[in-house]
Design a protein around this motif. Structure first.
Motif, PDB file in Angstrom:
ATOM      1  N   LEU A   1       0.842  -1.210   0.000  1.00  0.00           N
ATOM      2  CA  LEU A   1       0.000   0.000   0.000  1.00  0.00           C
ATOM      3  C   LEU A   1       0.873   1.255   0.000  1.00  0.00           C
ATOM      4  N   GLN A   2       1.950   1.217   0.803  1.00  0.00           N
ATOM      5  CA  GLN A   2       2.842   2.382   0.901  1.00  0.00           C
ATOM      6  C   GLN A   2       3.521   2.672  -0.433  1.00  0.00           C
ATOM      7  N   PHE A   3       3.836   1.600  -1.180  1.00  0.00           N
ATOM      8  CA  PHE A   3       4.534   1.773  -2.453  1.00  0.00           C
ATOM      9  C   PHE A   3       3.575   1.956  -3.637  1.00  0.00           C
ATOM     10  N   GLY A   4       2.290   1.972  -3.358  1.00  0.00           N
ATOM     11  CA  GLY A   4       1.315   2.216  -4.422  1.00  0.00           C
ATOM     12  C   GLY A   4       1.056   1.030  -5.319  1.00  0.00           C
ATOM     13  N   PHE A   5       1.487  -0.154  -4.878  1.00  0.00           N
ATOM     14  CA  PHE A   5       1.175  -1.352  -5.660  1.00  0.00           C
ATOM     15  C   PHE A   5      -0.318  -1.670  -5.543  1.00  0.00           C
ATOM     16  N   LEU A   6      -0.856  -1.448  -4.330  1.00  0.00           N
ATOM     17  CA  LEU A   6      -2.289  -1.623  -4.103  1.00  0.00           C
ATOM     18  C   LEU A   6      -2.904  -0.279  -3.730  1.00  0.00           C
ATOM     19  N   ASP A   7      -4.153  -0.088  -4.083  1.00  0.00           N
ATOM     20  CA  ASP A   7      -4.866   1.142  -3.736  1.00  0.00           C
ATOM     21  C   ASP A   7      -6.233   0.742  -3.181  1.00  0.00           C
ATOM     22  N   TYR A   8      -6.438   1.010  -1.893  1.00  0.00           N
ATOM     23  CA  TYR A   8      -7.676   0.588  -1.249  1.00  0.00           C
ATOM     24  C   TYR A   8      -8.741   1.682  -1.216  1.00  0.00           C
ATOM     25  N   SER A   9      -8.535   2.768  -1.944  1.00  0.00           N
ATOM     26  CA  SER A   9      -9.533   3.848  -1.901  1.00  0.00           C
ATOM     27  C   SER A   9     -10.937   3.426  -2.370  1.00  0.00           C
ATOM     28  N   PRO A  10     -11.086   2.440  -3.305  1.00  0.00           N
ATOM     29  CA  PRO A  10     -12.462   2.038  -3.659  1.00  0.00           C
ATOM     30  C   PRO A  10     -13.257   1.400  -2.512  1.00  0.00           C
ATOM     31  N   GLY A  11     -12.603   0.989  -1.417  1.00  0.00           N
ATOM     32  CA  GLY A  11     -13.406   0.485  -0.304  1.00  0.00           C
ATOM     33  C   GLY A  11     -12.792  -0.584   0.582  1.00  0.00           C
ATOM     34  N   TRP A  12     -11.796  -1.307   0.101  1.00  0.00           N
ATOM     35  CA  TRP A  12     -11.209  -2.397   0.909  1.00  0.00           C
ATOM     36  C   TRP A  12     -10.465  -1.829   2.113  1.00  0.00           C
ATOM     37  N   LYS A  13     -10.497  -2.553   3.227  1.00  0.00           N
ATOM     38  CA  LYS A  13      -9.759  -2.150   4.432  1.00  0.00           C
ATOM     39  C   LYS A  13      -8.679  -3.211   4.701  1.00  0.00           C
ATOM     40  N   LEU A  14      -7.536  -2.749   5.191  1.00  0.00           N
ATOM     41  CA  LEU A  14      -6.415  -3.678   5.412  1.00  0.00           C
ATOM     42  C   LEU A  14      -6.810  -4.802   6.379  1.00  0.00           C
ATOM     43  N   TYR A  15      -7.562  -4.461   7.434  1.00  0.00           N
ATOM     44  CA  TYR A  15      -7.905  -5.489   8.425  1.00  0.00           C
ATOM     45  C   TYR A  15      -8.889  -6.534   7.876  1.00  0.00           C
ATOM     46  N   TRP A  16      -9.550  -6.242   6.773  1.00  0.00           N
ATOM     47  CA  TRP A  16     -10.425  -7.250   6.152  1.00  0.00           C
ATOM     48  C   TRP A  16      -9.592  -8.418   5.621  1.00  0.00           C
ATOM     49  N   SER A  17      -8.316  -8.169   5.358  1.00  0.00           N
ATOM     50  CA  SER A  17      -7.458  -9.227   4.801  1.00  0.00           C
ATOM     51  C   SER A  17      -7.069 -10.253   5.869  1.00  0.00           C
ATOM     52  N   ILE A  18      -7.189  -9.870   7.148  1.00  0.00           N
ATOM     53  CA  ILE A  18      -6.687 -10.750   8.232  1.00  0.00           C
ATOM     54  C   ILE A  18      -7.293 -12.166   8.158  1.00  0.00           C
ATOM     55  N   PRO A  19      -8.627 -12.313   8.058  1.00  0.00           N
ATOM     56  CA  PRO A  19      -9.137 -13.697   8.015  1.00  0.00           C
ATOM     57  C   PRO A  19      -8.835 -14.439   6.713  1.00  0.00           C
ATOM     58  N   THR A  20      -8.480 -13.708   5.656  1.00  0.00           N
ATOM     59  CA  THR A  20      -8.274 -14.372   4.357  1.00  0.00           C
ATOM     60  C   THR A  20      -6.994 -15.214   4.341  1.00  0.00           C
ATOM     61  N   TYR A  21      -5.956 -14.770   5.060  1.00  0.00           N
ATOM     62  CA  TYR A  21      -4.672 -15.491   4.988  1.00  0.00           C
ATOM     63  C   TYR A  21      -4.703 -16.875   5.644  1.00  0.00           C
ATOM     64  N   PRO A  22      -5.317 -17.020   6.846  1.00  0.00           N
ATOM     65  CA  PRO A  22      -5.399 -18.390   7.393  1.00  0.00           C
ATOM     66  C   PRO A  22      -6.218 -19.323   6.497  1.00  0.00           C
ATOM     67  N   ILE A  23      -7.283 -18.770   5.878  1.00  0.00           N
ATOM     68  CA  ILE A  23      -8.105 -19.605   4.979  1.00  0.00           C
ATOM     69  C   ILE A  23      -7.259 -20.030   3.777  1.00  0.00           C
ATOM     70  N   TYR A  24      -6.535 -19.044   3.208  1.00  0.00           N
ATOM     71  CA  TYR A  24      -5.660 -19.343   2.061  1.00  0.00           C
ATOM     72  C   TYR A  24      -4.610 -20.394   2.450  1.00  0.00           C
ATOM     73  N   GLY A  25      -4.026 -20.225   3.656  1.00  0.00           N
ATOM     74  CA  GLY A  25      -2.989 -21.152   4.132  1.00  0.00           C
ATOM     75  C   GLY A  25      -3.522 -22.573   4.274  1.00  0.00           C
ATOM     76  N   MET A  26      -4.745 -22.689   4.815  1.00  0.00           N
ATOM     77  CA  MET A  26      -5.313 -24.028   5.021  1.00  0.00           C
ATOM     78  C   MET A  26      -5.639 -24.700   3.683  1.00  0.00           C
ATOM     79  N   ILE A  27      -6.152 -23.895   2.739  1.00  0.00           N
ATOM     80  CA  ILE A  27      -6.445 -24.460   1.406  1.00  0.00           C
ATOM     81  C   ILE A  27      -5.132 -24.902   0.743  1.00  0.00           C
ATOM     82  N   LEU A  28      -4.098 -24.068   0.907  1.00  0.00           N
ATOM     83  CA  LEU A  28      -2.798 -24.386   0.305  1.00  0.00           C
ATOM     84  C   LEU A  28      -2.229 -25.693   0.858  1.00  0.00           C
TER      85      LEU A  28
END
Lengths: 168, 156
Positions: free
Chosen positions: A121-148
């Motif tokens: 986000l700091q380097f401008g690779f991602l832009d969350y202005s349309p609505g996403w919040k950084l903390y919304w990503s927290i539950p996604t990583y354990p789910i991704y890890g378990m699927i992986l």
């Protein structure tokens, strides 16, 4: 499409070179076929999530310079995100993560991933202005890890797991 | 409405595939071709909707979710049915006819979704869709050929 090669593209290139160099050091832990299968699975998974969240149907963030699908986005799917999956599985094998330790392992990787996402986000690779919040990503990583892990075990069942060598 | 229709189509075609008793594809092959087909179609869709704007996905939940479902399930399962049948054919001439027939069938499904307002082709010509499906199916056959050589050390 107003693609230009500036700071965020350099960020992707430098990070990908760094991550791919690290991946090359651990690649022998995985069978060549496992690498190919995991690579294709990861790119598909990330492309699906990215296309769904950044474009249709959710439109919650933007990647790189604008809302178009950029070549650097595809490059990032292959060379930026995929090495993370291999690091995750490498240490999963190396430390024989099972049971309660798996929860700690997933929590640790979630912290690493959230930090890296914040950096993006700091380097401008991602832009969350349309609505996403950084903390919304927290539950996604354990789910991704378990699927992986499930995919890795499925592949190992059919392709054969690789014994861990002492010097790895 | 669109979502319910395509949900039923997706479930139906997936059941058809998984109830085929004599599958000619190994479980890891099914996994690989599913991923690959979805990836190719999603790139095709993303380039069209986000870059060249030859197609649109309406900003309404029903067509948007129907398109999401189609690109992760319907088109990959259609491809698996194609590959499963392709492996069963021995004659080269029949393989060519089968290959062309499935490209036509996949093009028809894509255009059905356009007519139903899911993946709406604004200025895309039907010939481009057909060319895409020929490429897509050809690429999958090529990957299947290489995968089988690596997995089983045998040709199709």
């Amino acid at each position: 499409m107003n693609f230009k090669f500036d700071g965020n593209e350099w960020y992707v290139v430098i990070c990908s070179i760094l991550f791919m160099s690290c991946f090359l050091m651990i690649r022998k832990h995985f069978r060549p076929l496992t690498i190919v299968f995991l690579l294709i699975y990861n790119v598909t998974f990330i492309a699906t999530i990215d296309y769904s969240l950044a474009a249709t149907p959710f439109r919650l963030y933007e990647c790189l310079d604008n809302e178009t699908y950029e070549i650097m986005g595809a490059y990032a799917h292959v060379f930026l995100y995929t090495p993370f999956a291999f690091f995750f599985l490498y240490y999963y094998d190396k430390w024989t993560v099972r049971g309660i330790n798996l929860l700690l392992y997933l929590a640790g990787w979630t912290c690493v991933a959230i930090f890296y996402e914040w950096l993006s986000l700091q380097f401008g690779f991602l832009d969350y202005s349309p609505g996403w919040k950084l903390y919304w990503s927290i539950p996604t990583y354990p789910i991704y890890g378990m699927i992986l892990i499930a995919v890795y075990r499925f592949l190992n069942r059919y392709l054969g797991s690789h014994p861990f060598r002492q010097n790895e | 409405m669109e979502f319910i229709f395509f949900l039923l189509v997706n479930v139906g075609i997936t059941i058809v595939f998984f109830t085929i008793r004599r599958k000619r594809l190994h479980p890891v092959e099914i996994f690989l071709y599913w991923c690959l087909s979805s990836l190719i179609f999603q790139n095709y869709s993303a380039i069209q909707t986000m870059n060249i704007k030859s197609s649109i996905v309406p900003d309404e939940w029903s067509p948007a979710f129907a398109h999401l479902l189609n690109r992760i399930m319907l088109y990959p399962v259609i491809s698996l049915l194609f590959l499963n049948g392709y492996c069963a054919i021995k004659s080269r001439g029949t393989k060519v006819i089968y290959f062309l027939g499935w490209a036509a069938a996949a093009t028809s499904v894509e255009w059905l979704s356009s007519i139903m307002g899911v993946f709406v082709h604004v200025w895309l010509k039907i010939g481009w869709s057909a060319a895409f499906w020929l490429f897509h199916n050809g690429a999958l056959i090529g990957v299947m050929y290489m995968t089988r050589l690596a997995l089983f050390r045998r040709r199709m």
